[in-house]
Write an enzyme that holds these catalytic residues in place. Structure first.
Site, short mmCIF file in Angstrom:
data_model
loop_
_atom_site.label_atom_id
_atom_site.label_comp_id
_atom_site.label_asym_id
_atom_site.label_seq_id
_atom_site.Cartn_x
_atom_site.Cartn_y
_atom_site.Cartn_z
N GLY A 7 -54.61 -12.68 38.42
CA GLY A 7 -53.21 -12.31 38.26
C GLY A 7 -53.11 -10.82 38.02
N GLY A 9 -50.76 -8.48 38.53
CA GLY A 9 -49.46 -7.82 38.54
C GLY A 9 -49.52 -6.58 37.66
CE LYS A 78 -44.28 -13.47 36.57
NZ LYS A 78 -43.69 -12.64 35.48
CG ASN A 104 -44.96 -12.97 28.59
OD1 ASN A 104 -45.44 -12.31 27.67
ND2 ASN A 104 -44.36 -12.42 29.63
CE LYS A 185 -46.06 -10.60 24.32
NZ LYS A 185 -47.30 -10.61 25.11
CG ASN A 189 -42.54 -12.67 25.26
OD1 ASN A 189 -42.52 -11.47 25.48
ND2 ASN A 189 -43.64 -13.39 25.37
CG ASN A 203 -38.82 -3.89 26.80
OD1 ASN A 203 -38.20 -4.56 27.62
ND2 ASN A 203 -40.11 -4.07 26.56
CG ASN A 253 -42.52 -2.79 29.84
OD1 ASN A 253 -43.02 -2.55 30.93
ND2 ASN A 253 -42.56 -3.99 29.28
CD GLU A 268 -44.50 -16.00 32.61
OE1 GLU A 268 -45.57 -16.63 32.63
OE2 GLU A 268 -44.38 -14.86 32.13
#
Length: 309
Positions: A7, A9, A78, A104, A185, A189, A203, A253, A268
């Site tokens: 992954g 990304g 994901k 996440n 975490k 999120n 953010n 970000n 997600e």
């Protein structure tokens, strides 16, 4: 340490670049243009101050091109691809190799452990932030500590990972409370991702805009209430203040959910805000703000092809 990153990304590429100074790295991702750009021109990492550096990394869309025997597989896919990523990891790892999720949401570690076993499964959270700018190019949009914990703790194993990360400039600490790590975490999120995706702002704007605070606070408060009911001790004393601190640390970000919405991709939200709703329902705890945010994001997903620009 030989590492495969499944992954590649924004975050997978970013960690691959940082770790390439101390480890043999190979990125695995189906995004052909991204992989091709990395193979032909290198991976460009842009810093917040506008400077950039190019990293030469191995990258492929085909895991079968990689020789087995890796020491560590880092999974950044994901969440709905976690089980498949774990199967890929199993084919690429050596007999004592382990998989680390830095994804996440909740449920990823369990999905990996079902494939590899709990003694070969590690979870982590990171405060680093990354934005995919285009094929072969990412922005390092935020920095902060990374924490890891084992599903079946092996301190020597965790120490090896933390030592490798630290040598690459990724400040890493070992935690002895896995649930605290994951839910700490998750609540960050919950406070950032859906709101950033709905408002389409980076953010940093969320943390300094007074009009954003009531929505952020209510979504976070609901998640904290659910965590308390589950007996989970969070790794910080003031959740809302901590979410705002993360907003400041990753000010430039674009949250991953915002990046997904902007490109019309699946998000997600199911393992973030919707996860709070599901657990709240099971506990008899109302979570109206997380339900609303979940439904808004799900509606954005369903109407992406009809969006007015």
């Amino acid at each position: 340490m030989r590492i495969v990153i499944i992954g590649a990304g924004a975050m997978g590429s970013l960690f691959g670049a940082m770790l390439s100074s101390v480890s043999e790295i190979c990125l695995v991702d189906p995004f052909e243009a991204h992989v091709r750009a990395i193979r032909e021109k290198g991976l460009v990492v842009e810093q917040a101050d506008g400077t950039s550096e190019t990293f030469r990394l191995s990258a492929t869309t085909e895991p079968s091109e990689i020789a087995a025997g890796a020491d560590l597989a880092i999974i950044f896919t994901k969440s709905w691809l976690t089980s498949a990523a774990a199967e890929t990891a199993r084919s690429l790892l050596g007999k004592s190799g382990v998989a680390l999720t830095l994804q996440n949401g909740v449920g990823n570690l369990d999905a990996i452990a079902e494939v590899l076993g709990r003694n070969r499964s590690v979870a982590g959270v990171t405060s680093h932030g990354g934005t995919l700018l285009g094929p072969g190019r990412v922005r390092h949009a935020g920095r902060g500590p990374t924490f890891i914990a084992g599903a079946s703790p092996d301190i020597s194993l965790l120490s090896d990972i933390a030592g490798t990360f630290g040598a690459a400039g990724i400040q890493t600490e070992i935690s002895d409370n896995l649930d605290s790590l994951i839910w700490g975490k998750l609540i960050i999120n919950v406070g950032i991702n859906a709101l950033a995706a709905t408002l389409r702002v980076p953010n940093g704007i969320l943390g300094i805009t007074p009009a954003c605070e009531p929505m952020m606070r209510r979504a976070v408060d609901e998640a904290v209430t659910v965590a308390d009911a589950l007996g989970i001790e969070l790794p910080y004393d003031n959740p809302l203040a901590h979410v705002k601190q993360v907003c400041e640390m990753t000010a430039a970000n674009r949250a991953s959910m915002l990046q997904d919405v902007l490109r019309g991709a699946r998000t997600e939200v199911g393992v973030i805000n919707r996860a709070i709703v599901r657990r709240g329902e099971a506990l008899g705890i109302p979570t109206p703000y997380n339900l609303f945010l979940s439904e808004v994001i799900e509606a954005l997903e369903a109407t992406s092809a009809e969006r007015c620009l």
